[in-house]
Design an enzyme around this catalytic site. Structure first.
Site, PDB file in Angstrom:
ATOM      1  N   ASP A   1      14.036  23.442  45.202  1.00 60.90           N
ATOM      2  CA  ASP A   1      13.696  22.182  45.953  1.00 60.90           C
ATOM      3  C   ASP A   1      12.497  21.554  45.115  1.00 60.90           C
ATOM      4  OD1 ASP A   1      13.778  20.818  48.813  1.00 60.90           O
ATOM      5  OD2 ASP A   1      11.804  21.032  48.403  1.00 60.90           O
TER       6      ASP A   1
ATOM      7  N   GLU B   1      17.393  21.103  42.223  1.00 56.12           N
ATOM      8  CA  GLU B   1      17.611  19.892  43.000  1.00 56.12           C
ATOM      9  C   GLU B   1      16.532  18.797  42.160  1.00 56.12           C
ATOM     10  OE1 GLU B   1      15.012  18.861  46.183  1.00 56.12           O
ATOM     11  OE2 GLU B   1      16.418  17.377  47.164  1.00 56.12           O
TER      12      GLU B   1
END
Ligand code: NOJ
Length: 544
Positions: free
Chosen positions: A209, A271
């Site tokens: 993330d 990401e």
């Protein structure tokens, strides 16, 4: 015009179809209205039947759930909402027996404010080693009453919150998500241990993330063009001090070494929201991430010019470093593609969501475009990501009442930005009770829109022209024809956009009228052909 030559040597992450599970909305085995790990394990056969290769699980760790689990309070345990570590082990074991790989979400940019590290920092003095885990700073102004710099939170408002003793701490997201200080070697070693904890439990990899936010420019200087970019950046301009700093790369090199020290093909997907993709290529050099999400493709909207250049740019960038491109049209942060294409919503609207007072999408046209787009995407070599529920053709919940909204974006902007709840609604499994089989009790943490009843999985299973059977056929063909491992060559640019992957010609009709197809044997189409013509918005595969 880009070309791509097939890469020798099979690696699952180069070509696999990875299905994103958003645990709280997948399947609820306990009846409390929130999906859980057992619910996933019980439904794994459905994913085998669908034909995906791997799963990516969004966070299920101990968390106060201020940002749906992207606020982690313990990286090495399961939140009781979702079950236990034993449930996780059972899920892993069952998935592997069924030949499904499992990637899990790693959230290293920030923790929850309930994490022990942050609680220790709050209870320690300014300048202490505990505070060094995060970015604590004195404020500006005569009494330190102003934030240390001009940074904004991605969820709205300032990126700084003041604590009781007067210091400020940094949070690029919600104030309950303090940013970690990756300059601190202790933070690095803590995360290396976390990686090993899950690798030892057998995970096949990590979706990482916000990796592009982890390193911050020394001294945390002001964002040089905050008035134009807000919390973000503008492509082509200098990188603001909180986005894609060079010093971040050595972290991923260390992680890659750890992954490679384990047997099997473990992989990391970043990401990373880094544009242009030529810059992103630096993130997937052979000793860094195995792959990153392709937001250029997701954000392109569905029009011929933008899709053509997104594909060109992807192959040019990723091939330059030998990495696979990934392809993605949906995730839990944007409106589902049925609704996005049914209203032609741009990126900003897509992640801010729409509500009852906004013009509503035409989900019927949206579904036709979405099916065409998906078939076109699944023909591209590289790894493809699907988001739970897209195989049912689910639209967003675009009339969700505000009282149900939980996205911190909604709360931090006083409802100005509605946020992402519309794409996170629990899945309809069997038409019937209030949540259509999501839980036996009918409970669900967000209500489903009425359209979900008829779209329930059992209503589509073995129904010849259903979206579910279409996805299954597309994945079967992709697998049989080895399209994920294949090659890419444009054949025709223009309204009838087409490319070749091996002996398969993949075509999309971007025009408003049906179009005659070139010679070839029809393998699959996203809409029924009429007198040999491909309908508007449809795609097809031809054997040539
Ligand atoms: C990206 C995640 O996908 C999103 O859901 C989350 O809110 C932010 N990162 C912050 O962790």
């Amino acid at each position: 015009m880009a070309r791509h030559i097939a890469i020798e040597g099979y690696k699952w992450w180069r070509s696999g179809v990875i299905y994103q599970i958003y645990p709280r909305s997948f399947a609820d085995s306990s009846g409390d209205g929130i999906g859980d790990l057992r619910g996933i394990t019980q439904r794994l056969d459905v994913l085998v039947d669908l034909g995906v290769d791997a799963l990516w699980l969004s966070p299920f760790y101990t968390s106060p759930q201020k940002d749906a689990g992207y606020d982690v309070a313990d990286y090495c345990d399961v939140d009781p909402l979702f079950g236990t570590l034993a449930d996780f082990d059972e899920l892993m074991k069952t998935a592997h027996l069924k030949n499904l790989r499992v990637m899990i979400d790693l959230v290293p940019n920030h923790t929850s404010d309930q994490h022990r590290w942050f609680q220790d920092a709050l209870n320690s003095k300014p300048g202490s080693k505990e505070r060094e885990y995060y970015h604590f700073k004195n404020g500006l102004g005569d009494n330190g009453e102003l934030p240390p710099n001009n940074w904004l939170s991605m969820f709205g408002g300032p990126a700084w919150t003041r604590c009781e003793d007067g210091q400020w701490f940094l949070h690029l997201f919600d104030s309950s998500q303090p940013d970690l200080n990756w300059e601190n070697p202790l933070v690095r070693s803590e995360f290396e241990a976390i990686l090993r904890f899950w690798l030892d439990r057998g995970v096949d990899g990590f979706r990482v993330d916000q990796p592009h936010a982890m390193a911050k420019a020394a001294g945390l200087p002001d964002h040089p063009y905050v008035d134009e970019a807000g919390a973000g950046f503008i492509e082509g301009r200098e990188a603001p001090p909180m986005w894609f700093q060079d010093s971040v790369h050595e972290i991923f090199r260390d992680w890659r070494k750890i992954l490679e020290s384990y047997p099997g093909q473990r992989a990391m997907c970043g990401e990373a929201y880094v544009l242009p993709l030529s810059l992103m290529a630096l993130w997937v050099r052979p000793d860094e991430f195995h792959q990153t999400f392709n937001f250029r493709f997701l954000d392109a909207g569905w029009n011929e010019a933008a899709i053509t250049s997104a594909i060109d740019e992807s192959f040019e960038a990723f091939d330059s470093v030998g990495a696979p491109s990934t392809w993605v049209l949906n995730n839990h942060d944007v409106m589902r593609h049925v609704s996005r294409f049914g209203g032609n919503y741009g990126r900003a609207t897509a992640s801010d969501g729409i509500g009852i007072n906004d013009p509503q999408p035409d989900n019927e046209t949206g579904l036709a475009i979405a099916k065409g787009a998906t078939l076109f995407m699944l023909g591209l070599p590289g790894a493809s990501y699907l988001y739970q529920g897209e195989e049912l053709g689910l639209p967003d919940h675009t009339t969700l009442e505000d009282e149900y909204r939980q996205d911190p974006t909604f709360l931090r902007t006083n409802g100005k930005r509605l946020g992402r709840d519309g794409s996170r609604v629990p899945l309809p499994w069997e038409k019937g009770n209030q949540s259509n089989g999501f839980s036996e009790t009918g409970a669900s943490w967000l209500p489903q829109p009425s359209s979900y009843k008829a779209l329930s999985r059992d209503q589509q299973l073995n129904v010849a022209d259903s979206t579910l059977e279409f996805y299954k056929a597309a994945l079967r063909l992709r697998n049989e024809l080895k399209l994920g491992e294949g090659s890419f060559d444009w054949v025709n640019q223009g309204e009838l956009l087409s490319y070749k992957n091996g002996e398969t010609l993949i075509i999309h009709n971007f025009s408003d009228i049906p179009k005659r197809l070139p010679a070839g044997r029809l393998l699959l189409a996203s809409a029924e052909l009429f007198e040999g013509l491909l309908p508007a918005h449809a795609s097809c595969y031809l054997k040539v």
